[in-house]
Design a protein around this motif. Structure first.
Motif, mmCIF file in Angstrom:
data_model
loop_
_atom_site.group_PDB
_atom_site.id
_atom_site.type_symbol
_atom_site.label_atom_id
_atom_site.label_comp_id
_atom_site.label_asym_id
_atom_site.label_seq_id
_atom_site.Cartn_x
_atom_site.Cartn_y
_atom_site.Cartn_z
ATOM 1 N N GLY A 18 0.811 -1.199 0.000
ATOM 2 C CA GLY A 18 0.000 0.000 0.000
ATOM 3 C C GLY A 18 0.850 1.257 0.000
ATOM 4 N N ILE A 19 0.173 2.373 0.090
ATOM 5 C CA ILE A 19 0.819 3.678 0.005
ATOM 6 C C ILE A 19 1.166 4.173 1.405
ATOM 7 C CG2 ILE A 19 0.456 6.079 -0.697
ATOM 8 C CD1 ILE A 19 -1.428 4.978 -2.866
ATOM 9 N N GLY A 20 2.311 4.786 1.524
ATOM 10 C CA GLY A 20 2.678 5.448 2.765
ATOM 11 C C GLY A 20 3.337 4.565 3.811
ATOM 12 N N ARG A 21 3.691 3.357 3.473
ATOM 13 C CA ARG A 21 4.374 2.451 4.396
ATOM 14 C C ARG A 21 3.629 2.252 5.710
ATOM 15 N NH1 ARG A 21 10.252 4.838 4.430
ATOM 16 N NH2 ARG A 21 9.769 6.150 2.701
ATOM 17 N N SER A 22 2.331 2.453 5.700
ATOM 18 C CA SER A 22 1.563 2.276 6.937
ATOM 19 C C SER A 22 1.047 0.850 7.073
ATOM 20 C CB SER A 22 0.391 3.253 6.965
ATOM 21 O OG SER A 22 -0.472 3.002 5.877
ATOM 22 N N LYS A 23 1.173 0.055 6.043
ATOM 23 C CA LYS A 23 0.647 -1.303 6.066
ATOM 24 C C LYS A 23 1.729 -2.273 5.607
ATOM 25 C CE LYS A 23 -2.852 -3.088 3.266
ATOM 26 N NZ LYS A 23 -4.193 -3.049 2.690
ATOM 27 N N ALA A 48 3.417 -10.390 -5.321
ATOM 28 C CA ALA A 48 3.622 -10.920 -3.972
ATOM 29 C C ALA A 48 2.285 -10.874 -3.244
ATOM 30 C CB ALA A 48 4.658 -10.102 -3.223
ATOM 31 N N VAL A 49 1.754 -12.032 -2.898
ATOM 32 C CA VAL A 49 0.483 -12.125 -2.171
ATOM 33 C C VAL A 49 0.820 -12.219 -0.688
ATOM 34 C CG1 VAL A 49 -1.631 -13.450 -1.858
ATOM 35 C CG2 VAL A 49 -0.584 -13.296 -4.124
ATOM 36 N N THR A 50 0.296 -11.272 0.089
ATOM 37 C CA THR A 50 0.571 -11.246 1.520
ATOM 38 C C THR A 50 -0.709 -11.480 2.305
ATOM 39 O OG1 THR A 50 0.150 -8.894 1.918
ATOM 40 C CG2 THR A 50 2.325 -9.470 1.057
ATOM 41 N N ASP A 51 -0.584 -11.516 3.607
ATOM 42 C CA ASP A 51 -1.758 -11.661 4.463
ATOM 43 C C ASP A 51 -2.572 -10.371 4.551
ATOM 44 O OD1 ASP A 51 0.254 -10.367 5.830
ATOM 45 O OD2 ASP A 51 0.019 -11.505 7.680
ATOM 46 N N ARG A 52 -2.066 -9.267 3.965
ATOM 47 C CA ARG A 52 -2.761 -7.982 4.017
ATOM 48 C C ARG A 52 -3.039 -7.385 2.649
ATOM 49 N NH1 ARG A 52 -1.249 -4.437 8.620
ATOM 50 N NH2 ARG A 52 -3.123 -3.437 7.869
ATOM 51 N N GLY A 53 -2.819 -8.139 1.584
ATOM 52 C CA GLY A 53 -3.042 -7.632 0.234
ATOM 53 C C GLY A 53 -1.993 -8.164 -0.720
ATOM 54 N N ALA A 54 -1.928 -7.584 -1.896
ATOM 55 C CA ALA A 54 -0.965 -8.022 -2.909
ATOM 56 C C ALA A 54 -0.303 -6.801 -3.528
ATOM 57 C CB ALA A 54 -1.660 -8.847 -3.982
ATOM 58 N N ILE A 55 0.941 -6.992 -3.988
ATOM 59 C CA ILE A 55 1.684 -5.898 -4.598
ATOM 60 C C ILE A 55 2.601 -6.476 -5.676
ATOM 61 C CG2 ILE A 55 3.522 -5.978 -2.876
ATOM 62 C CD1 ILE A 55 3.557 -2.860 -3.080
ATOM 63 N N THR A 56 2.814 -5.705 -6.737
ATOM 64 C CA THR A 56 3.725 -6.120 -7.787
ATOM 65 C C THR A 56 5.154 -5.843 -7.351
ATOM 66 O OG1 THR A 56 2.111 -5.664 -9.516
ATOM 67 C CG2 THR A 56 4.411 -5.733 -10.194
ATOM 68 N N VAL A 57 6.020 -6.838 -7.502
ATOM 69 C CA VAL A 57 7.437 -6.702 -7.161
ATOM 70 C C VAL A 57 8.226 -6.851 -8.456
ATOM 71 C CG1 VAL A 57 9.341 -7.707 -5.862
ATOM 72 C CG2 VAL A 57 7.053 -7.666 -4.860
ATOM 73 N N ILE A 58 8.922 -5.783 -8.857
ATOM 74 C CA ILE A 58 9.747 -5.815 -10.061
ATOM 75 C C ILE A 58 11.074 -6.462 -9.698
ATOM 76 C CG2 ILE A 58 10.820 -4.417 -11.875
ATOM 77 C CD1 ILE A 58 8.579 -2.318 -11.264
ATOM 78 N N ASP A 59 11.473 -7.484 -10.445
ATOM 79 C CA ASP A 59 12.612 -8.315 -10.054
ATOM 80 C C ASP A 59 13.928 -7.561 -9.889
ATOM 81 O OD1 ASP A 59 11.075 -10.594 -9.838
ATOM 82 O OD2 ASP A 59 11.395 -11.195 -11.910
ATOM 83 N N GLN A 60 14.220 -6.575 -10.700
ATOM 84 C CA GLN A 60 15.519 -5.893 -10.611
ATOM 85 C C GLN A 60 15.450 -4.570 -9.856
ATOM 86 O OE1 GLN A 60 18.370 -7.348 -11.414
ATOM 87 N NE2 GLN A 60 17.100 -9.112 -11.945
ATOM 88 N N GLN A 61 14.291 -4.156 -9.407
ATOM 89 C CA GLN A 61 14.131 -2.875 -8.731
ATOM 90 C C GLN A 61 14.397 -3.003 -7.227
ATOM 91 O OE1 GLN A 61 10.426 -0.888 -9.541
ATOM 92 N NE2 GLN A 61 10.349 -0.022 -7.489
ATOM 93 N N PRO A 62 15.155 -2.066 -6.624
ATOM 94 C CA PRO A 62 15.305 -2.087 -5.175
ATOM 95 C C PRO A 62 13.963 -1.784 -4.505
ATOM 96 C CG PRO A 62 16.922 -0.636 -6.207
ATOM 97 C CD PRO A 62 15.942 -1.023 -7.261
ATOM 98 N N THR A 63 13.632 -2.551 -3.482
ATOM 99 C CA THR A 63 12.359 -2.415 -2.781
ATOM 100 C C THR A 63 12.636 -2.229 -1.297
ATOM 101 O OG1 THR A 63 11.299 -3.839 -4.411
ATOM 102 C CG2 THR A 63 10.157 -3.556 -2.311
ATOM 103 N N GLU A 64 12.039 -1.223 -0.679
ATOM 104 C CA GLU A 64 12.207 -1.030 0.756
ATOM 105 C C GLU A 64 11.464 -2.109 1.517
ATOM 106 O OE1 GLU A 64 10.987 2.917 1.778
ATOM 107 O OE2 GLU A 64 12.835 3.786 1.027
ATOM 108 N N VAL A 65 12.104 -2.629 2.546
ATOM 109 C CA VAL A 65 11.498 -3.656 3.389
ATOM 110 C C VAL A 65 11.573 -3.193 4.844
ATOM 111 C CG1 VAL A 65 11.973 -5.560 1.809
ATOM 112 C CG2 VAL A 65 13.664 -4.950 3.498
ATOM 113 N N PRO A 66 10.617 -3.608 5.677
ATOM 114 C CA PRO A 66 10.655 -3.211 7.085
ATOM 115 C C PRO A 66 11.907 -3.766 7.772
ATOM 116 C CG PRO A 66 8.513 -4.123 6.504
ATOM 117 C CD PRO A 66 9.428 -4.370 5.347
#
Length: 67
Positions: A18-23, A48-66
């Motif tokens: 989701g937007i804003g890193r709140s979820k 990526a299907v999670t317990d709170r929704g789904a999001i597209t993950v681009i394989d070569q793009q850096p992604t912020e993780v908690p």
């Protein structure tokens, strides 16, 4: 904020959903995303299907993780 390339993210990891890193959600599974590759030459992605929704993950793009 730690980052991982999309290809490095695995089942069981936490990811922002989701937007804003709140979820955040824990990844349960990945699904293919064939339309992404068709529309974006040279790039691949998965859903990526999670317990709170789904999001597209681009394989070569850096992604912020908690932390």
């Amino acid at each position: 904020m730690p980052t991982k390339r999309g290809i490095e993210i695995a089942v069981g990891d936490m990811i922002f959903v989701g937007i804003g890193r709140s979820k955040t959600g824990r990844i349960k599974e990945f699904l293919p995303h064939p339309q992404f590759a068709e529309r974006n030459k040279g790039l691949t992605a998965r859903v990526a299907v999670t317990d709170r929704g789904a999001i597209t993950v681009i394989d070569q793009q850096p992604t912020e993780v908690p932390a």
